[in-house]
Design a protein around this motif. Structure first.
Motif, short mmCIF file in Angstrom:
data_model
loop_
_atom_site.label_atom_id
_atom_site.label_comp_id
_atom_site.label_asym_id
_atom_site.label_seq_id
_atom_site.Cartn_x
_atom_site.Cartn_y
_atom_site.Cartn_z
N HIS A 231 0.83 -1.20 0.00
CA HIS A 231 0.00 0.00 0.00
C HIS A 231 0.87 1.25 0.00
O HIS A 231 1.87 1.31 0.73
CB HIS A 231 -0.93 0.01 1.23
N PRO A 232 0.52 2.27 -0.78
CA PRO A 232 1.36 3.46 -0.87
C PRO A 232 1.42 4.28 0.42
O PRO A 232 2.34 5.08 0.60
CB PRO A 232 0.70 4.27 -1.99
N VAL A 233 0.47 4.09 1.33
CA VAL A 233 0.45 4.86 2.58
C VAL A 233 1.04 4.07 3.75
O VAL A 233 1.87 4.59 4.49
CB VAL A 233 -0.99 5.31 2.91
N VAL A 234 0.65 2.81 3.91
CA VAL A 234 1.05 2.06 5.11
C VAL A 234 1.99 0.90 4.79
O VAL A 234 2.39 0.17 5.71
CB VAL A 234 -0.19 1.55 5.87
N GLY A 235 2.36 0.70 3.55
CA GLY A 235 3.33 -0.33 3.21
C GLY A 235 2.72 -1.71 3.07
O GLY A 235 1.53 -1.87 2.78
N PRO A 236 3.50 -2.78 3.31
CA PRO A 236 3.04 -4.15 3.05
C PRO A 236 2.01 -4.62 4.07
O PRO A 236 2.10 -4.34 5.26
CB PRO A 236 4.32 -4.98 3.14
N MET A 237 1.03 -5.35 3.57
CA MET A 237 0.00 -5.97 4.41
C MET A 237 -0.40 -7.30 3.77
O MET A 237 -0.57 -7.37 2.56
CB MET A 237 -1.26 -5.10 4.49
N THR A 238 -0.57 -8.31 4.60
CA THR A 238 -1.15 -9.58 4.15
C THR A 238 -2.50 -9.72 4.83
O THR A 238 -2.58 -9.78 6.06
CB THR A 238 -0.25 -10.77 4.48
N LEU A 239 -3.56 -9.74 4.02
CA LEU A 239 -4.92 -9.76 4.55
C LEU A 239 -5.65 -10.99 4.04
O LEU A 239 -5.50 -11.38 2.88
CB LEU A 239 -5.68 -8.50 4.12
N ALA A 240 -6.44 -11.59 4.91
CA ALA A 240 -7.33 -12.67 4.50
C ALA A 240 -8.61 -12.06 3.95
O ALA A 240 -9.09 -11.04 4.45
CB ALA A 240 -7.65 -13.57 5.69
N TYR A 241 -9.13 -12.68 2.90
CA TYR A 241 -10.41 -12.19 2.36
C TYR A 241 -11.43 -13.31 2.40
O TYR A 241 -11.12 -14.49 2.27
CB TYR A 241 -10.25 -11.64 0.94
N GLU A 242 -12.67 -12.92 2.59
CA GLU A 242 -13.81 -13.83 2.57
C GLU A 242 -14.84 -13.24 1.62
O GLU A 242 -15.07 -12.02 1.60
CB GLU A 242 -14.43 -13.98 3.97
N ILE A 243 -15.47 -14.09 0.82
CA ILE A 243 -16.48 -13.63 -0.13
C ILE A 243 -17.78 -14.37 0.17
O ILE A 243 -17.83 -15.60 0.13
CB ILE A 243 -16.04 -13.87 -1.58
N ASP A 251 -26.53 -12.78 -7.47
CA ASP A 251 -25.49 -12.16 -8.29
C ASP A 251 -24.64 -11.16 -7.51
O ASP A 251 -23.75 -10.53 -8.07
CB ASP A 251 -26.10 -11.45 -9.50
N GLN A 252 -24.94 -10.96 -6.23
CA GLN A 252 -24.18 -10.02 -5.42
C GLN A 252 -23.36 -10.76 -4.37
O GLN A 252 -23.80 -11.78 -3.82
CB GLN A 252 -25.11 -9.00 -4.73
N TYR A 253 -22.17 -10.21 -4.09
CA TYR A 253 -21.26 -10.83 -3.13
C TYR A 253 -20.67 -9.75 -2.23
O TYR A 253 -20.31 -8.67 -2.70
CB TYR A 253 -20.11 -11.56 -3.84
N LEU A 254 -20.58 -10.08 -0.95
CA LEU A 254 -19.92 -9.22 0.03
C LEU A 254 -18.48 -9.69 0.18
O LEU A 254 -18.23 -10.86 0.46
CB LEU A 254 -20.64 -9.29 1.37
N VAL A 255 -17.54 -8.78 -0.04
CA VAL A 255 -16.11 -9.08 0.05
C VAL A 255 -15.54 -8.34 1.26
O VAL A 255 -15.72 -7.13 1.39
CB VAL A 255 -15.37 -8.64 -1.23
N THR A 256 -14.87 -9.07 2.14
CA THR A 256 -14.27 -8.46 3.33
C THR A 256 -12.80 -8.85 3.43
O THR A 256 -12.38 -9.89 2.93
CB THR A 256 -14.98 -8.91 4.62
N PHE A 257 -12.01 -7.98 4.09
CA PHE A 257 -10.60 -8.25 4.36
C PHE A 257 -10.35 -8.09 5.86
O PHE A 257 -10.94 -7.22 6.51
CB PHE A 257 -9.71 -7.26 3.60
N HIS A 258 -9.47 -8.92 6.40
CA HIS A 258 -9.06 -8.74 7.80
C HIS A 258 -7.63 -9.24 7.97
O HIS A 258 -7.14 -10.05 7.17
CB HIS A 258 -10.01 -9.46 8.76
N ALA A 259 -6.99 -8.75 9.00
CA ALA A 259 -5.61 -9.13 9.30
C ALA A 259 -5.56 -10.05 10.51
O ALA A 259 -6.46 -10.04 11.36
CB ALA A 259 -4.77 -7.88 9.55
N GLU A 260 -4.52 -10.84 10.61
CA GLU A 260 -4.32 -11.69 11.78
C GLU A 260 -4.09 -10.80 13.01
O GLU A 260 -3.26 -9.89 12.97
CB GLU A 260 -3.11 -12.59 11.57
N PRO A 261 -4.83 -11.04 14.09
CA PRO A 261 -4.69 -10.19 15.28
C PRO A 261 -3.25 -10.15 15.78
O PRO A 261 -2.55 -11.17 15.83
CB PRO A 261 -5.61 -10.87 16.30
N GLY A 262 -2.80 -8.97 16.14
CA GLY A 262 -1.46 -8.79 16.69
C GLY A 262 -0.35 -8.75 15.66
O GLY A 262 0.82 -8.60 16.03
#
Length: 294
Positions: A231-243, A251-262
């Motif tokens: 990311h240009p502001v906060v740098g590298p991130m590895t996020l899990a996504y769920e759809i 025909d619609q899907y909710l897409v979310t991202f989250h990071a491992e706690p800590g």
């Protein structure tokens, strides 16, 4: 994207990728003129006549039974999404295909839900990977959707036509492949979707990468996994996504991202939440935070 051509190309592509050895067939040497299985070999594995399978591969799937399609799918070792795609192509819902596609909109209650998902980037997609709704953190993570004309709020357009996407997704090639495979799956369900045909045509003209991936004929349904961002502001991130499919609209899907706690990614995501989509610090006053439709 005619149904006959789509069915024919799909079966040929899947037959070409499966070798006789992988299929458990004995070979007796000699050069093979075609990659993968021959038609007669596939017909043998599926338990149908060569003439029957040839008609099917030529795009003539009318009146073919589900049992025969299941046999072909097993012989080709199709996964769940590929089997569904085969069914869509060979046994299309003619009445649904004839109906004009209705404009898709996100339900107000669903928009309220993703707005309330503090600390979780979330957005909703529809047909053709159109982006229908988003929250503030999704804007900050991906792109400023409301700054785009409504017709350009589309993930495939973002991935292939916005140079920032190549910098944002560390595995851009994987993201690009997944996106094309989603579009191909939609093409099987809605072969008469004029807007999808227009999108595929535009991307094919403007992006060599898209053109090559589309020709590879990958098929994939939406699922879950991880993405690594630079990311240009906060740098590298590895996020899990769920759809998640949206109830009441297949025909619609909710897409979310989250990071491992800590994790460092969780800290980066927390920091990103304090920044606006344009890179400015967001005020902590509630009335200073604009709606994601802002």
């Amino acid at each position: 994207m005619g149904l006959h051509t789509e069915l024919s190309d799909f079966l040929r592509s899947r037959r070409a990728r499966l070798s006789p050895e992988e299929a458990g067939l004995h070979t007796y040497g000699g050069r093979r003129r075609v990659p993968g299985l021959r038609r007669e070999e596939l017909a043998q594995l599926a338990g149908v006549s060569v003439a029957y399978y040839t008609r099917l591969e030529q795009g003539n799937g009318q009146n073919v039974s589900v049992e025969i399609l299941d046999s072909v799918a097993r012989a080709l070792r199709l996964d769940e999404a590929e089997r569904a795609h085969l069914m869509h192509l060979a046994r299309p819902d003619r009445r649904a295909a004839a109906r004009p596609a209705r404009p898709q909109r996100i339900r107000p209650q669903l928009q309220q839900l993703i707005d309330a998902m503090d600390g979780v980037p979330a957005y909703v997609t529809g047909r053709r990977t159109d982006v229908l709704g988003w929250n503030r953190l999704a804007r900050a993570l991906l792109t400023d959707f409301p700054a785009l004309p409504p017709a350009e709020r589309n993930m495939a357009r973002f991935v292939f036509l916005d140079p920032r996407a190549r910098e944002l997704f560390v595995d851009w090639a994987g993201k690009a492949r997944d996106t094309v495979n989603y579009l191909r799956f939609d093409a099987g369900r809605y072969p008469c979707d004029e807007r999808l045909c227009t999108l595929v045509g535009e991307l094919s003209v403007r992006s060599e990468d898209f053109r090559q991936l589309w020709a590879a004929y990958g098929v994939q349904d939406k699922t879950f996994g991880t993405k690594t961002f630079q990311h240009p502001v906060v740098g590298p991130m590895t996020l899990a996504y769920e759809i998640f499919p949206v109830a009441g609209d297949g025909d619609q899907y909710l897409v979310t991202f989250h990071a491992e706690p800590g994790s460092s990614s969780a800290e980066a995501l927390r920091l990103l939440a304090s920044w606006g989509p344009e890179g400015s610090v967001v005020s902590e006053q509630p009335d200073a935070v604009r709606s994601p439709r802002g």
